[in-house]
Design a protein around this motif. Sequence first.
Motif: not given
Length: 640
Positions: A252-256, A399-400, A403-404, A490, A505
């Motif tokens: 995952t992107s590691g945002t959180t 607008d989609t 998530q991974t 989310d 989030r």
Amino acid sequence: MEETSLSFDSRYWPFKKYTEIYNRSLQDPERFWAEEARKLDWFKTWDTVLDWQPPFARWFVGGELNASYQCVDRHVKTWRRSKVAIYWEGEPGDSQVLSYSTLYRWVNKFASVLQKLGVGKGDTVALYLPMIPELPIFMLACARIGAVHTVVFSGFSAQALADRINDTQAKILVTADAGFRRGKFVQLKNISDEAARLSPSIESVIVARRGNMTPEMKPGRDYWLHDLLDKADAHVSPVPVESTHPLYILYTSGTTGKPKGIVHNTGGYLVFNNSVYKWVFDIKEESVYWCTADVGWVTGHSSIVYGPLCHGAAIVLYEGAPDYPTVDRWWDIIEKYGVSIFYTSPTAIRMLMRYGEDKVKRHDLSTLELLGSVGEAINPEAWLWYYKVIGGERCPIVDTWWQTETGGTMISPAPGIECAPLKPGSATFPLPGVNADIVDDSGKSVPPGQKGYLVIKTPWPGMLAGIHGDPVRYKETYWSKFPGMFYTGDYAIKDKDGYFWLLGRADEVLKIAGHRIGTIEIEDAVVSHQSVVEAAVASKPDPVKGESVVVFATLKQGEVPSPELKDGIKRHIRSTLGPVVTPDEIYFVAKLPKTRSGKIMRRVLKAVASESQIGDLTTLEDEASVDEVKKAYEQLKKEV
Ligand code: ATP
Ligand code: MG
């Protein structure tokens, strides 16, 4: 939440067709998904549609298929063999056009290259490549022989690459001598050498040539791809794999926080993406489709490679930066290839908005029919700009939200079925088979107009199979907050018409004087101020209100930071959202901290604002080293 009404055709309301399909999909999901699954070619039909041992779902158990067969072989048996599969545009302006038959030839040869290096079913191959045709070809080559790919974004450091290799125990690393980044070469082979040194599982390194470099090649370990191709077989039969066989592992992107290694299995993932790609993009034979994401993110996996190629679509793949060498590079590419479907991120839209309309107006974008957005909530300001300036007020915007973990799009307008009248900033409705809801702290559905947590109440075929090597974290992260429901992390709200609005989030929701407010709600208000382009909101502990609002904003070109401007923005927020959320502090910054996938990392700002630990920064976007980035934040902290 702005409800600007647009002049869309109201014939569609109240979406009879969508409602009928959606209801049917939830009444009998197994029957629904079995029908969808029959749209793919199976070597062996499944025995059981869904084996649900909460929280582990196995789809189409007993079935056998092959992802590269779906994406390539199937098409070369038809007239599509001469259809364009990939229009590739290099950053310096070089290009390549690959037909489906060329793609077929290369996928076979690349698969043979891997086989000759001892890769077989179940082995993991790490792909650390720039956006060159070799990247999707290697993904499909892995799938062809039942190997599992793990794509690592080519902007990551040696350590981040090594972490992913060690976690997946990949035995082959595929890289390039170099990759372009804004006209400069990044020495990918050197970074790969460093990563390989830290990764004992790596047996061989394959190097594709992109930069005419002469890197050091370690005998017995490193091979030039072109040398291996010279000795490769022309044909490799696609290996039928069980539906539950893993197709890939992607972080995952590691945002959180620390990225999670998400595993997707072949059958469910392909069935889901084959369906949602059609529903969301209404793909037609003559469409030219361009998704600007990097293949290193899930969007690249599902919406550049597997979804479109399952449909035999013609895709554009672009190697470079959106504003290089000129700020209208993307508009130039749309014109050059006659792109009809364009899919990008709010971050990119906001960046390109900054350069003004003139740069767009120079180009003929009349081939565009449909626009898409993914990665973050799109603020109504950016939505309207995208709609008017890029889409010429004629293209719907999908607008989609996904998530991974979800593997493919979950909530989005569905022009492939019936497009909902759009509301700028809302992802509209869940797609068929997606049992999405919004619940309160106790897991009870909230009524329209009340905020809560976005959950998915029943499994869907694109659902992750797990977190690689960590079933405990899988259960804890997704299935423990609300037993029996998939927790997305989310925060969201449904309006009175049932439209879903993503509010940020859940763990970044602010609690101010008893009110809960999502970061996106405040950011939308800040960004609707005429001088602001982008904003991130974080909170800071406050003895009276519980939390107070801290805003970080970037300004439009030509705007100068001043105390008056701060006051103006504060007044603007107060009048939009009320006095409770008036920010205590506003900081103007040149750049917001973002992940490499373009998402705002609010947790960094929150840590800065509340003077706590910043946490994992490995996926932070910046050319500079992580150390430099940390220093920059120390500086910011001092200013704060
Ligand atoms: P990590 O899970 O490591 O923190 P991440 O969540 O950023 O990283 P991704 O799987 O790439 O990693 O991102 C998915 C998230 O992106 C969603 O959970 C959501 O927060 C956000 N997102 C994606 N698309 C949209 C959208 N259309 N509207 C609002 N938010 C979106
Ligand atoms: Mg996430």
